[in-house]
Motif scaffolding. Structure first.
Motif, mmCIF file in Angstrom:
data_model
loop_
_atom_site.group_PDB
_atom_site.id
_atom_site.type_symbol
_atom_site.label_atom_id
_atom_site.label_comp_id
_atom_site.label_asym_id
_atom_site.label_seq_id
_atom_site.Cartn_x
_atom_site.Cartn_y
_atom_site.Cartn_z
ATOM 1 N N LEU A 1 5.665 1.206 11.960
ATOM 2 C CA LEU A 1 4.476 0.620 11.806
ATOM 3 C C LEU A 1 3.204 1.234 11.143
ATOM 4 O O LEU A 1 3.291 1.261 9.515
ATOM 5 C CB LEU A 1 3.847 -0.310 12.251
ATOM 6 N N ILE A 2 3.109 2.271 11.903
ATOM 7 C CA ILE A 2 1.513 3.012 11.553
ATOM 8 C C ILE A 2 2.176 4.245 10.683
ATOM 9 O O ILE A 2 1.603 4.533 9.545
ATOM 10 C CB ILE A 2 0.929 3.038 12.453
ATOM 11 N N GLU A 3 2.894 5.069 10.623
ATOM 12 C CA GLU A 3 3.506 6.387 10.098
ATOM 13 C C GLU A 3 3.581 6.245 8.760
ATOM 14 O O GLU A 3 3.128 7.391 8.811
ATOM 15 C CB GLU A 3 4.551 6.838 11.858
ATOM 16 N N PRO A 4 4.547 6.136 8.602
ATOM 17 C CA PRO A 4 4.883 5.200 7.301
ATOM 18 C C PRO A 4 3.502 5.071 6.463
ATOM 19 O O PRO A 4 3.227 6.004 5.293
ATOM 20 C CB PRO A 4 5.742 3.952 7.068
ATOM 21 N N VAL A 5 2.613 4.570 6.984
ATOM 22 C CA VAL A 5 1.083 3.796 6.501
ATOM 23 C C VAL A 5 0.507 5.157 6.173
ATOM 24 O O VAL A 5 -0.336 6.113 4.976
ATOM 25 C CB VAL A 5 0.442 3.551 7.038
ATOM 26 N N LEU A 6 0.212 6.075 7.087
ATOM 27 C CA LEU A 6 -0.556 7.497 7.413
ATOM 28 C C LEU A 6 -0.216 8.702 6.662
ATOM 29 O O LEU A 6 -0.764 8.999 6.394
ATOM 30 C CB LEU A 6 -0.803 7.488 9.168
ATOM 31 N N ARG A 7 1.645 8.492 6.454
ATOM 32 C CA ARG A 7 2.097 9.744 5.369
ATOM 33 C C ARG A 7 1.900 8.952 3.886
ATOM 34 O O ARG A 7 0.999 10.416 2.947
ATOM 35 C CB ARG A 7 3.741 9.983 5.704
ATOM 36 N N ALA A 8 1.524 8.245 3.565
ATOM 37 C CA ALA A 8 0.937 7.842 2.150
ATOM 38 C C ALA A 8 -0.420 8.324 2.408
ATOM 39 O O ALA A 8 -0.207 8.051 1.013
ATOM 40 C CB ALA A 8 1.501 6.098 2.192
ATOM 41 N N ILE A 9 -0.876 7.660 3.101
ATOM 42 C CA ILE A 9 -2.220 8.287 3.099
ATOM 43 C C ILE A 9 -2.921 9.529 2.875
ATOM 44 O O ILE A 9 -3.723 10.059 2.027
ATOM 45 C CB ILE A 9 -3.419 7.264 3.944
ATOM 46 N N GLU A 10 -1.787 10.620 3.281
ATOM 47 C CA GLU A 10 -1.989 12.110 3.776
ATOM 48 C C GLU A 10 -1.847 12.675 2.975
ATOM 49 O O GLU A 10 -2.586 13.458 2.091
ATOM 50 C CB GLU A 10 -1.465 12.233 4.842
ATOM 51 N N ARG A 11 -0.578 11.378 2.175
ATOM 52 C CA ARG A 11 -0.388 11.874 1.071
ATOM 53 C C ARG A 11 -1.538 12.221 -0.194
ATOM 54 O O ARG A 11 -1.871 12.665 -1.439
ATOM 55 C CB ARG A 11 1.050 10.998 -0.045
ATOM 56 N N LEU A 12 -2.215 11.003 -0.342
ATOM 57 C CA LEU A 12 -3.467 10.501 -1.303
ATOM 58 C C LEU A 12 -4.360 12.036 -0.202
ATOM 59 O O LEU A 12 -5.054 12.329 -2.354
ATOM 60 C CB LEU A 12 -3.480 9.354 -1.062
ATOM 61 N N LEU B 1 0.875 -0.946 0.338
ATOM 62 C CA LEU B 1 -0.146 -0.092 0.022
ATOM 63 C C LEU B 1 0.679 1.603 0.127
ATOM 64 O O LEU B 1 0.645 1.927 -0.355
ATOM 65 C CB LEU B 1 -0.677 -0.087 1.430
ATOM 66 N N VAL B 2 1.909 1.044 0.778
ATOM 67 C CA VAL B 2 2.414 2.549 0.949
ATOM 68 C C VAL B 2 3.372 2.781 -0.613
ATOM 69 O O VAL B 2 3.848 3.663 -0.584
ATOM 70 C CB VAL B 2 3.184 1.942 2.186
ATOM 71 N N ASP B 3 4.080 1.267 -1.017
ATOM 72 C CA ASP B 3 5.096 1.980 -2.405
ATOM 73 C C ASP B 3 4.197 2.402 -3.509
ATOM 74 O O ASP B 3 4.780 2.659 -4.186
ATOM 75 C CB ASP B 3 6.115 0.121 -2.526
ATOM 76 N N ILE B 4 2.647 1.389 -3.624
ATOM 77 C CA ILE B 4 1.961 2.171 -4.780
ATOM 78 C C ILE B 4 1.424 3.046 -4.410
ATOM 79 O O ILE B 4 2.164 4.237 -5.387
ATOM 80 C CB ILE B 4 1.167 1.495 -4.652
ATOM 81 N N LEU B 5 1.275 3.465 -3.165
ATOM 82 C CA LEU B 5 0.266 5.043 -3.050
ATOM 83 C C LEU B 5 2.030 6.381 -3.390
ATOM 84 O O LEU B 5 2.024 7.224 -4.461
ATOM 85 C CB LEU B 5 -0.116 5.520 -1.970
ATOM 86 N N ASN B 6 2.494 6.241 -2.585
ATOM 87 C CA ASN B 6 4.249 7.038 -3.285
ATOM 88 C C ASN B 6 5.074 7.367 -4.306
ATOM 89 O O ASN B 6 5.299 8.149 -4.598
ATOM 90 C CB ASN B 6 5.539 6.165 -1.816
ATOM 91 N N ALA B 7 4.901 5.882 -4.598
ATOM 92 C CA ALA B 7 5.420 5.581 -6.018
ATOM 93 C C ALA B 7 4.779 6.449 -7.386
ATOM 94 O O ALA B 7 5.224 6.941 -8.230
ATOM 95 C CB ALA B 7 5.398 4.095 -6.663
ATOM 96 N N ASN B 8 3.274 6.482 -6.767
ATOM 97 C CA ASN B 8 2.590 7.351 -8.430
ATOM 98 C C ASN B 8 1.850 8.044 -8.066
ATOM 99 O O ASN B 8 0.783 8.856 -8.796
ATOM 100 C CB ASN B 8 1.802 6.050 -8.046
ATOM 101 N N ILE B 9 1.849 8.887 -7.156
ATOM 102 C CA ILE B 9 1.010 9.550 -6.836
ATOM 103 C C ILE B 9 0.622 11.265 -7.523
ATOM 104 O O ILE B 9 0.747 11.805 -7.657
ATOM 105 C CB ILE B 9 0.553 10.228 -5.481
ATOM 106 N N ASP B 10 1.933 11.174 -7.208
ATOM 107 C CA ASP B 10 2.773 12.715 -7.670
ATOM 108 C C ASP B 10 2.009 12.747 -9.644
ATOM 109 O O ASP B 10 1.961 13.190 -10.110
ATOM 110 C CB ASP B 10 4.109 12.618 -7.739
ATOM 111 N N ALA B 11 2.550 11.147 -10.077
ATOM 112 C CA ALA B 11 2.066 11.118 -11.428
ATOM 113 C C ALA B 11 0.485 11.094 -11.746
ATOM 114 O O ALA B 11 0.242 11.840 -12.806
ATOM 115 C CB ALA B 11 2.335 9.909 -11.771
ATOM 116 N N CYS B 12 -0.152 11.681 -11.377
ATOM 117 C CA CYS B 12 -1.085 11.453 -11.036
ATOM 118 C C CYS B 12 -1.902 12.579 -11.596
ATOM 119 O O CYS B 12 -2.585 12.961 -11.988
ATOM 120 C CB CYS B 12 -2.106 10.819 -10.284
ATOM 121 N N ALA B 13 -1.158 13.996 -10.935
ATOM 122 C CA ALA B 13 -1.389 15.270 -11.186
ATOM 123 C C ALA B 13 -2.101 15.653 -11.067
ATOM 124 O O ALA B 13 -2.767 16.070 -11.432
ATOM 125 C CB ALA B 13 -0.861 15.776 -12.988
#
Length: 218
Positions: free
Chosen positions: A141-152, A77-89
């Motif tokens: 564990l939790i913070e990396p997930v929260l940060r990735a979701i926060e970017r979304l 979950l974290v990897d796919i969000l962090n790798a693709n959010i910016d590309a969604c523009a």
């Protein structure tokens, strides 16, 4: 001879970890003694001091085991969000597709990872009655997930949204993702082994995605 002794030591250590996970989960860190853990593991109580330097060291290993196991579920979950959010523009259709893919990655990992149910109970206990180890759980564990979701959330949020609104949405999305995956016993009771069939997973992903996208306004 050395290899045999090492093998016996590893087996003793694993027995203690397995017994400790269950006892820490069911009665809590403060309520269980090293003697009770050793008895449940079927080993000499002195082994806890030898292998872990005491109960606190044993608990630290249990928490590290839990974090490692659950990180394997959260990492896709974290990897796919962090790798693709910016590309969604900011494209909302692309963000919705990304959300669906991230939900699918998370639920697939959660449903197909073998891990002791006691780890889930122990995690819930830490949520309700945190020990000093909760800082490790949160940070690793939790913070990396929260940060990735926060970017979304920030990518999907309108200009009128406040940081406080966004952060609450992050927590709600986290709950949407983890509640159903954490209730595997209920899902199995309702659906049986069909739960693991591809078409059932697709329905699971669709329903959770609908809820998450609703929170995102997508």
């Amino acid at each position: 001879m050395t290899r045999t002794l090492a093998s016996r030591g590893d087996a003793t250590r694993q027995k203690l970890v397995d017994a400790a996970v269950q006892l820490f989960a069911t009665v809590g860190y403060n309520a269980v003694s090293t003697r009770e853990i050793a008895q449940a593991a079927g080993v000499n109580p002195a082994a806890i001091g030898f292998h872990f330097k005491g109960k606190q060291g044993l608990y630290a290993v249990v928490i590290a085991t839990m974090v490692t196991t659950l990180r394997g579920i959260c990492a896709p979950l974290v990897d796919i969000l962090n790798a693709n959010i910016d590309a969604c523009a900011g494209d909302r259709q692309q963000l919705r597709l990304l959300t669906q893919k991230a939900v699918e990655q998370f639920l697939t990992a959660a449903m197909h990872t073998e891990w002791s149910r006691w780890l889930g109970i122990l995690l819930q206990r830490e949520y309700v009655d945190p020990t000093p180890s909760f800082e490790t759980i949160y940070t690793e564990l939790i913070e990396p997930v929260l940060r990735a979701i926060e970017r979304l959330v920030e990518a999907a949020a309108g200009p009128e949204e406040t940081p406080q609104h966004n952060r609450f949405r992050v927590c709600c999305i986290m709950s949407q993702l983890t509640n159903l995956s954490g209730e595997r016993a209920i899902l199995l009771r309702r659906f049986g082994r069909k739960l693991y069939e591809p078409e059932m997973l697709a329905i699971h992903v669709s329903v959770v995605t609908e809820g998450v996208c609703g929170l995102l306004g997508l």
